[in-house]
Design a protein around this motif. Structure first.
Motif, PDB file in Angstrom:
ATOM      1  N   THR A  99      38.531  34.245  30.806  1.00  0.00           N
ATOM      2  CA  THR A  99      39.920  34.044  30.659  1.00  0.00           C
ATOM      3  C   THR A  99      40.573  34.661  29.483  1.00  0.00           C
ATOM      4  N   ARG A 131      43.991  36.806  41.959  1.00  0.00           N
ATOM      5  CA  ARG A 131      45.183  36.168  41.915  1.00  0.00           C
ATOM      6  C   ARG A 131      44.961  34.746  41.211  1.00  0.00           C
ATOM      7  N   HIS A 132      43.696  34.118  41.452  1.00  0.00           N
ATOM      8  CA  HIS A 132      43.409  32.770  40.962  1.00  0.00           C
ATOM      9  C   HIS A 132      42.276  32.749  39.966  1.00  0.00           C
ATOM     10  N   HIS A 133      41.405  34.017  40.143  1.00  0.00           N
ATOM     11  CA  HIS A 133      40.101  33.826  39.475  1.00  0.00           C
ATOM     12  C   HIS A 133      40.065  35.048  38.606  1.00  0.00           C
ATOM     13  N   ARG A 134      39.285  35.171  37.454  1.00  0.00           N
ATOM     14  CA  ARG A 134      38.796  36.177  36.724  1.00  0.00           C
ATOM     15  C   ARG A 134      37.154  36.248  36.204  1.00  0.00           C
ATOM     16  N   ASP A 157      38.910  35.289  46.656  1.00  0.00           N
ATOM     17  CA  ASP A 157      40.142  35.510  46.224  1.00  0.00           C
ATOM     18  C   ASP A 157      40.122  37.091  46.674  1.00  0.00           C
ATOM     19  N   TYR A 168      40.536  40.522  44.845  1.00  0.00           N
ATOM     20  CA  TYR A 168      40.329  40.999  43.258  1.00  0.00           C
ATOM     21  C   TYR A 168      40.488  42.622  43.202  1.00  0.00           C
TER      22      TYR A 168
END
Length: 389
Positions: A288, A330-333, A366, A368
């Motif tokens: 994050t 879009r929601h996770h890294r 997701d 990516y």
């Protein structure tokens, strides 16, 4: 036929060679200590879990020797296991030596090497004494026992590159050829005798020799001087007379060559849906940080390649060209961080290209985008992939 049943991800990597300890049993492989030295370790991998259950650092076996002066001081290139004795056979290119070691106790049993190399060291009495006229190996590869054993006598085949560049030996004879050599070793008397020798073109690295019936093959994988534009050579000899029976050139160089016998019954069986990936699977971590949200300063990155192999993403590039890999959805890294690794021998390896395996099995569903940090700059690779829900 290229079928992949299992993959083992090893924390410190593997180098050159591996073998089953017994059919269907654990796997021995060569690895690195990563303590300022590389290619100096033997590991045992649990076949069912992929975990490393034992590490043998060659420096612990040879703790009193004077040769810890190179990053790649040993350069192990061959390992084999003798289940009837519980011993391993190692070939150490940069020590010009073959070692037999008790795998249970880690004790050194004997060394096959130019006797002058280990003079005035605590290990001189472990060096096999020559019987009769003998030729020694220099920076050799692929040392294995042949099946023809009798009591205390063992037969060993080795590819003698006869190369003297990495750690020069004063007694080196300057011979401009390489050889496949077969030795007879009497372990009770601690002696070695040269049974036969097969001369071939100088091959500076890799390469191996094999015996099939009455024939001996010299698999010369890295010719010093190309022949008619070819970089490899395979020469077949009559074992008894040494006569050349066949001779082949290969356009490209190669690692080694082996006989192949297809198991057609096994190949007829259906594959599992997916290969098992075992061992150190924590390839990426949730991320994050601000880096992953920064607008990339560059687009594209020359020389970087991407290819999926099952659920492993192979990222190819020049040595240490990539410091960090970001998977931004879009929601996770997620982040794969190589920035703490150091190349201590850039003159030798700095221009080498590698494919770095990044496991993606743990990523949440997701879409990516892939970003790369290289030399302090963040690049948008314009590459994407999707993990289905």
């Amino acid at each position: 036929m290229g079928r992949v049943y299992r993959e083992y991800l090893i924390p410190d990597g593997i180098h050159h060679d591996g073998c089953e300890m017994r059919p269907g049993g654990n796997i021995l492989s060569l690895s690195s200590s990563m303590d300022g030295h590389v290619e100096d370790t033997v590991i045992e991998i649990d076949r069912n879990t992929g975990k490393v259950v034992k590490r043998l650092y060659l420096r612990d076996v040879l703790s009193e020797h004077p040769y810890f002066d190179l990053l790649d001081w040993a350069h192990l290139n061959t390992v084999s296991y003798q289940p009837e004795e519980g011993t391993i056979l190692l070939c150490a290119r940069n020590l010009h030596s073959v070692f037999k070691i008790d795998w249970q106790t880690d004790k050194l049993i004997w060394i096959l090497c130019d006797t002058s190399f280990w003079e005035n060291t605590p290990y001189a009495d472990r060096v096999l004494s020559p019987k009769g006229e003998i030729s020694f190996c220099y920076q050799p590869h692929a040392a294995y026992f042949l099946a023809e054993q009798a009591g205390d006598n063992k037969t060993l085949i080795i590819y003698d590159n006869h190369w003297n560049k990495r750690r020069p030996v004063e007694s080196f004879d300057g011979d401009e050829k390489s050889y496949v050599r077969i030795y007879e070793i009497n372990e009770k008397e601690n002696t070695v005798q040269l049974q036969s020798s097969y001369q071939t073109t100088k091959s500076k690295i890799r390469s191996n020799g094999i015996v099939m019936g009455d024939h001996v093959f010299a698999m010369s994988g890295a010719l010093v001087d190309s022949i008619e534009g070819c970089q490899g050579r395979i020469t077949e000899f009559d074992r008894e007379s040494g006569e050349v029976l066949n001779d082949y050139l290969t356009k490209t160089n190669f690692y080694r060559a082996y006989p192949f016998f297809a198991d057609f019954a096994a190949l007829c069986q259906p594959m599992e849906e997916k290969a098992q990936i075992l061992g150190d699977k924590e390839g990426v971590e949730n991320h994050t940080g601000a880096e992953a949200k920064t607008i990339p300063e560059k687009e594209g990155l020359p020389g970087i390649g991407f290819e999926f192999y099952e659920d492993i993403l192979l990222v190819s590039g020049t040595d240490h060209q990539v410091q960090k890999i970001f998977f931004c959805g879009r929601h996770h890294r997620y982040l794969k961080d190589y920035s703490q690794t150091v190349q201590k021998n850039p003159a030798c390896f700095g221009n080498m290209k590698y494919s770095m395996p990044v496991p993606t099995a743990g990523l949440l569903p997701d879409h990516y985008q892939i970003y790369i940090q290289s030399n302090g700059l963040l690049y948008d690779t314009k590459k994407t992939f999707q993990i289905a829900g």
